[in-house]
Design a protein around this motif. Structure first.
Motif, mmCIF file in Angstrom:
data_model
loop_
_atom_site.group_PDB
_atom_site.id
_atom_site.type_symbol
_atom_site.label_atom_id
_atom_site.label_comp_id
_atom_site.label_asym_id
_atom_site.label_seq_id
_atom_site.Cartn_x
_atom_site.Cartn_y
_atom_site.Cartn_z
ATOM 1 N N ILE A 606 0.839 -1.181 0.000
ATOM 2 C CA ILE A 606 0.000 0.000 0.000
ATOM 3 C C ILE A 606 0.883 1.242 0.000
ATOM 4 O O ILE A 606 1.796 1.375 0.822
ATOM 5 N N LEU A 607 0.612 2.147 -0.936
ATOM 6 C CA LEU A 607 1.304 3.431 -1.001
ATOM 7 C C LEU A 607 0.267 4.539 -0.827
ATOM 8 O O LEU A 607 -0.859 4.424 -1.317
ATOM 9 N N PHE A 608 0.686 5.604 -0.168
ATOM 10 C CA PHE A 608 -0.232 6.706 0.055
ATOM 11 C C PHE A 608 0.139 7.908 -0.806
ATOM 12 O O PHE A 608 1.232 7.979 -1.388
ATOM 13 N N GLY A 609 -0.755 8.870 -0.865
ATOM 14 C CA GLY A 609 -0.637 9.946 -1.836
ATOM 15 C C GLY A 609 0.583 10.821 -1.712
ATOM 16 O O GLY A 609 0.987 11.455 -2.675
ATOM 17 N N SER A 610 1.197 10.879 -0.534
ATOM 18 C CA SER A 610 2.354 11.745 -0.355
ATOM 19 C C SER A 610 3.680 11.024 -0.550
ATOM 20 O O SER A 610 4.744 11.616 -0.381
ATOM 21 N N MET A 611 3.638 9.745 -0.904
ATOM 22 C CA MET A 611 4.869 8.956 -0.974
ATOM 23 C C MET A 611 5.539 9.101 -2.335
ATOM 24 O O MET A 611 4.884 9.206 -3.367
ATOM 25 N N GLY A 612 6.862 9.108 -2.313
ATOM 26 C CA GLY A 612 7.598 9.228 -3.558
ATOM 27 C C GLY A 612 9.070 8.962 -3.364
ATOM 28 O O GLY A 612 9.531 8.685 -2.252
ATOM 29 N N VAL A 629 -2.355 -2.732 -10.406
ATOM 30 C CA VAL A 629 -2.124 -1.441 -9.769
ATOM 31 C C VAL A 629 -3.499 -0.802 -9.585
ATOM 32 O O VAL A 629 -4.210 -0.550 -10.565
ATOM 33 N N THR A 630 -3.885 -0.565 -8.355
ATOM 34 C CA THR A 630 -5.221 -0.046 -8.060
ATOM 35 C C THR A 630 -5.092 1.229 -7.251
ATOM 36 O O THR A 630 -4.369 1.258 -6.243
ATOM 37 N N ALA A 631 -5.781 2.286 -7.685
ATOM 38 C CA ALA A 631 -5.667 3.579 -7.016
ATOM 39 C C ALA A 631 -7.042 4.135 -6.667
ATOM 40 O O ALA A 631 -7.982 4.043 -7.472
ATOM 41 N N GLU A 632 -7.145 4.694 -5.481
ATOM 42 C CA GLU A 632 -8.322 5.447 -5.069
ATOM 43 C C GLU A 632 -8.042 6.920 -5.339
ATOM 44 O O GLU A 632 -7.093 7.494 -4.792
ATOM 45 N N ILE A 633 -8.835 7.543 -6.207
ATOM 46 C CA ILE A 633 -8.564 8.922 -6.600
ATOM 47 C C ILE A 633 -9.827 9.772 -6.485
ATOM 48 O O ILE A 633 -10.949 9.257 -6.477
ATOM 49 N N THR A 634 -9.606 11.063 -6.407
ATOM 50 C CA THR A 634 -10.689 12.039 -6.498
ATOM 51 C C THR A 634 -10.421 12.923 -7.707
ATOM 52 O O THR A 634 -9.353 13.547 -7.795
ATOM 53 N N VAL A 635 -11.378 12.935 -8.641
ATOM 54 C CA VAL A 635 -11.242 13.738 -9.859
ATOM 55 C C VAL A 635 -11.919 15.084 -9.621
ATOM 56 O O VAL A 635 -13.093 15.134 -9.225
ATOM 57 N N PRO A 636 -11.230 16.201 -9.832
ATOM 58 C CA PRO A 636 -11.839 17.513 -9.604
ATOM 59 C C PRO A 636 -12.843 17.868 -10.707
ATOM 60 O O PRO A 636 -12.879 17.238 -11.762
ATOM 61 N N HIS A 752 8.260 18.400 -15.592
ATOM 62 C CA HIS A 752 7.700 19.300 -14.589
ATOM 63 C C HIS A 752 6.223 19.527 -14.901
ATOM 64 O O HIS A 752 5.783 19.437 -16.046
ATOM 65 N N GLY A 753 5.462 19.833 -13.861
ATOM 66 C CA GLY A 753 4.048 20.119 -14.048
ATOM 67 C C GLY A 753 3.199 18.915 -14.379
ATOM 68 O O GLY A 753 2.134 19.053 -14.995
ATOM 69 N N ASN A 754 3.646 17.712 -13.990
ATOM 70 C CA ASN A 754 2.872 16.503 -14.308
ATOM 71 C C ASN A 754 2.084 15.977 -13.107
ATOM 72 O O ASN A 754 1.589 14.851 -13.122
ATOM 73 N N GLU A 755 1.936 16.777 -12.042
ATOM 74 C CA GLU A 755 1.201 16.346 -10.864
ATOM 75 C C GLU A 755 -0.262 16.066 -11.214
ATOM 76 O O GLU A 755 -0.853 16.714 -12.076
ATOM 77 N N PHE A 756 -0.838 15.115 -10.523
ATOM 78 C CA PHE A 756 -2.255 14.805 -10.730
ATOM 79 C C PHE A 756 -3.097 15.976 -10.233
ATOM 80 O O PHE A 756 -2.868 16.506 -9.137
ATOM 81 N N THR A 757 -4.052 16.394 -11.044
ATOM 82 C CA THR A 757 -4.841 17.578 -10.708
ATOM 83 C C THR A 757 -5.836 17.324 -9.587
ATOM 84 O O THR A 757 -6.315 18.271 -8.956
ATOM 85 N N GLY A 758 -6.167 16.069 -9.359
ATOM 86 C CA GLY A 758 -7.069 15.735 -8.262
ATOM 87 C C GLY A 758 -6.303 15.270 -7.046
ATOM 88 O O GLY A 758 -5.250 15.821 -6.709
ATOM 89 N N LYS A 759 -6.808 14.246 -6.390
ATOM 90 C CA LYS A 759 -6.160 13.703 -5.203
ATOM 91 C C LYS A 759 -6.022 12.196 -5.335
ATOM 92 O O LYS A 759 -6.957 11.509 -5.741
ATOM 93 N N VAL A 760 -4.830 11.708 -5.021
ATOM 94 C CA VAL A 760 -4.588 10.260 -4.966
ATOM 95 C C VAL A 760 -4.578 9.875 -3.493
ATOM 96 O O VAL A 760 -3.672 10.229 -2.742
ATOM 97 N N ARG A 761 -5.591 9.147 -3.066
ATOM 98 C CA ARG A 761 -5.724 8.806 -1.649
ATOM 99 C C ARG A 761 -4.898 7.575 -1.276
ATOM 100 O O ARG A 761 -4.511 7.415 -0.118
ATOM 101 N N GLY A 762 -4.658 6.711 -2.221
ATOM 102 C CA GLY A 762 -3.872 5.520 -1.942
ATOM 103 C C GLY A 762 -3.761 4.635 -3.159
ATOM 104 O O GLY A 762 -4.582 4.719 -4.084
#
Length: 791
Positions: A606-612, A629-636, A752-762
């Motif tokens: 399990i990896l969380f959204g702030s890990m890198g 690979v399974t991700a829980e995300i929030t799309v804005p 650069h600038g490739n961050e996900f625009t929403g949120k990756v919860r895990g």
């Protein structure tokens, strides 16, 4: 300063002194006395220290030692100092660095190989014993300011994650107060994965904007020294500047490589002869030295295919440009010391190579060395390489030169990096500069020395004793010998009379000018070589009192002398934790067989959204097997864009991301080809579970597979991957959640600038049964439960 000289420095940290004398009740009492606070400083006139360690550079590479690569900084320092032409390393990077920083032999300090192949054997476990405290810590505890810049390849692989422990990191137990560099064997010079201390940082500029790691770390070193001298000018510094250049990948701005166009058209055999002539003219080898013969395993220049030669020439042009570029930035650092007025009392070691030149680039060289590391060298045909000729050295490449060039960079000696038996693997030109303490200018010193001699030299010059206890632990004596005795006496009898060598079963012994050696393994065959039994290795004997380059084998003429030295090698090997010998690199790559700890256990992670910045040893291994690979995300509401999770870089890896609102997967096959899968529709705003299932075709390593994409359990896309990486994606580009740092895996987004625009919860990574799901959904609670249950 007198109080400093009264410190008892053999026990570190130096114990605080108890309060003495009368204790008064009122500070205004006339009898109130207490000494002023004394700041910790080294003994009076202790010099600053700068150690520059170049990577993968042979004795015959630098112009300071007759090589074809222009190194005016090394020449300038040598003209005002000394050249040591019999200075030796261990034949490999991590072992040399651990030995340099401790003053002990590499097996004594657990570094019989690189950290990635550590075993449970004490000489090979990659763990620095607490009985062998490093030089930087000793100097820091005696009042030095300490900093390291560049490469640190001494951290055990199971300790390289952001979770630590950081005991083996430079600012952990390494003794450095500041660190700016990378953890591992090599770095993408255009897109490095860097740390400041233990915190991962991202560079702000792109290659197109002029970024290069060599310039960046030089700027950081100049700034650090400037700040140190501005704020605490009475405190000397110890700076270890280890850029990672000129290790592959050979990355350099094009104009620096272009300076060498046409200068290697004669090929590597003639280049050896030309270098040999220059070396005699400079006096770095004696006039009666013999140029050793090229071994049959190394092809002659005339034997190389004509259609490949334009590529081969460009490989060497790029390398030479890389070395000159590196030396230029070392020059900037030296100039900063001059401007600060501290150059005269700064001891500079400029060690041109942590081992001999590297032959790990295959017989033809490589556009991306990860291709060879994955056992796919056959893909790099002459036409493949020609098609990428203009990209060598640039941000898209991960290049290395051919074996023939490496051999020529070790002129006049036999063999290359990894081959600890012969001087081509272990002899590195070294310059020492210290105007305040060295009277001679432009002189040569030919006493035998080894990298373990640097630490005791620095301690002697600083007036600091070798500690007997550090942090309450009794210390193993330093095994090196100070080189200071030779600084002002060219004829001084050498004091380092005996030295063993060993790397991957290649072994040798030096004793009072005589050497007995045996080559056991071939450095450019990384997988699958059939090696003889150790007792069947053929030993050679050389009298280097008369035969400088190990050119005349005396084994048949003097069997008794050979036997005497073989016995001495065995004694030294036993004393220094070399035994048992271990040449099974393939098994040592497998942590289950090697007996070293692994960070990730079980079949899911399990990896969380702030890990890198997770190294490949910090992530579940998805290669050569089916996985998910399974991700829980929030799309804005503005839509999905950017990276959900990625591993690797532009030289190989995979990425799950959103592009124009659609879910996408990219598999980057060793930088050669990209394979994609894409959803039919855009991801709607809100919370979703996105999933990639990879079905591996099987049938061996590096085979094909199919990809299926799911959103909330519904299949939305699919694709095929024709082949996969079998062993490794990248040496330094790791795994990131919510962003892709370093070189981008997919060409569809930038660095650069490739961050996900929403949120990756895990994110859950899974293999085997943990990757199986009938409804293609994973309950977050269940994912965590499974991951924890399998620890």
């Amino acid at each position: 300063m007198g109080a400093q000289d009264d410190f008892q420095r053999t026990v570190l940290p130096i114990p605080d002194q108890p309060r003495k004398g009368l204790i008064t009740y009122d500070a205004k009492d006339p009898e109130t006395k207490y000494p002023p606070i004394v700041q910790l400083r080294p003994p009076k006139d202790a010099p600053n220290v700068l150690i520059v360690l170049i990577d993968d550079a042979g004795f015959g590479s630098s112009s300071a030692f007759g090589g074809p690569c222009s190194t005016p900084t090394a020449e300038m320092l040598a003209s005002d100092g000394l050249k040591f032409n019999r200075f030796h390393t261990t034949a490999l990077c991590s072992p040399t660095r651990q030995a340099l920083l401790t003053g002990r032999n590499h097996h004594t300090v657990g570094m019989g190989g690189i950290t990635e192949i550590a075993t449970g054997s004490p000489g090979y476990n990659s763990i620095l014993p607490n009985t062998c405290s490093p030089l930087a810590r000793t100097l820091k505890l005696n009042g030095y300011a300490t900093a390291q810049f560049g490469k640190c390849h001494e951290v055990p692989v199971w300790q390289t994650s952001p979770a630590g422990p950081f005991d083996a990191w430079p600012t952990g137990g390494g003794g450095f107060e500041y660190f700016y560099g990378f953890i591992g064997g090599e770095a993408h010079q255009w897109y490095p994965s860097l740390y400041e201390g233990t915190t991962p940082i991202e560079v702000k500029k792109t290659p197109e904007e002029g970024y290069h790691l060599m310039e960046d770390m030089t700027d950081k070193a100049i700034d650090w020294i400037g700040q140190q001298k501005a704020l605490i000018p009475d405190k000397p510094f110890f700076v270890y500047f280890a850029p990672g250049a000129t290790h592959a990948p050979h990355h350099v701005p094009k104009e620096w490589a272009d300076k060498y166009k046409g200068k290697f058209d004669q090929g590597w055999d003639k280049l050896r002869e030309e270098t040999f002539v220059r070396q005699k003219k400079l006096g770095v080898i004696p006039q009666d030295c013999k140029l050793t013969e090229r071994h049959s395993q190394i092809p002659a220049w005339d034997e190389m295919p004509p259609e490949l030669k334009p590529v081969l020439l460009r490989e060497m042009e790029v390398y030479a440009g890389f070395m000159e570029f590196t030396d230029y930035h070392v020059g900037r650092l030296v100039d900063s010391l001059r401007k600060l007025g501290v150059l005269d009392n700064t001891v500079i070691y400029y060690i041109i190579g942590d081992n001999g030149a590297s032959a790990e680039g295959t017989l033809n060289g490589t556009y991306n060395e990860m291709i060879n590391f994955n056992g796919a060298a056959a893909l790099e045909t002459p036409q493949f390489l020609m098609d990428r000729l203009d990209k060598l050295g640039g941000p898209e490449s991960y290049n290395h030169y051919a074996v023939g060039w490496a051999h020529s960079m070790n002129t006049p000696y036999q063999w290359t990096k990894q081959v600890a038996s012969h001087w081509g693997g272990t002899r590195n030109g070294t310059v020492v500069h210290w105007p305040k303490g060295i009277k001679g200018k432009g002189e040569i010193r030919s006493q035998f020395h080894h990298v373990i001699d640097v630490a005791p030299t620095i301690l002697e010059l600083a007036g600091v004793p070798q500690p007997t206890f550090v942090n309450g632990v009794q210390q193993h004596p330093i095994e090196g010998v100070s080189m200071a005795y030779a600084f002002n006496d060219a004829k001084a009898a050498e004091q380092h009379e005996t030295q063993y060598f060993e790397m991957f079963g290649n072994r040798g012994i030096y004793h009072k000018g005589w050497t007995a050696v045996t080559r056991h393994k071939t450095p450019w065959i990384l997988q699958g070589e059939v090696t003889p039994a150790f007792d069947d290795d053929v030993w050679e004997l050389y009298d280097t009192n008369k035969d400088w380059s190990q050119a005349k084998n005396l084994a048949k003429e003097m069997p008794e002398k050979l036997h005497e030295l073989q016995r001495l090698w065995l004694i030294e090997a036993t004393r220094n934790n070399v035994l048992p010998l271990d040449d099974n690199i393939g098994a040592r790559m497998n942590s289950d067989l090697a007996g070293r700890p692994v960070l990730i256990k079980g079949k899911s992670q399990i990896l969380f959204g702030s890990m890198g910045r997770l190294s490949e040893n910090s992530v579940l291994n998805l290669k050569n097997k089916s996985h998910s690979v399974t991700a829980e995300i929030t799309v804005p509401k503005t839509g999905a864009e950017g990276v959900i999770i990625a591993q690797g870089g532009n030289i190989g890896g995979w990425s799950l991301y959103a592009k124009k609102g659609k879910l996408k997967y990219c598999y980057n096959l060793l930088g050669i080809q990209q394979f994609y899968a894409e959803s039919a529709d855009v991801l709607p705003p809100g919370d979703h579970q996105v999933r990639m299932e990879f079905t591996y075709a099987g049938g061996g390593l590096g085979k094909a597979g199919t990809v299926a994409l799911y959103v909330d359990g519904k299949k939305v896309g699919e694709g095929k991957v024709a082949a996969t990486a079998a062993m490794i994606f990248s040496a330094d580009d790791g795994c990131d959640v919510g962003i892709d740092t370093g070189a981008p895996v997919s060409p569809e987004y930038g660095a650069h600038g490739n961050e996900f625009t929403g949120k990756v919860r895990g994110v859950q990574l899974a293999i085997a049964e943990d990757a199986e799901s009938v409804d293609h959904l994973v309950s977050p609670e269940e994912a965590v439960r499974i991951a924890l249950a399998r620890q």
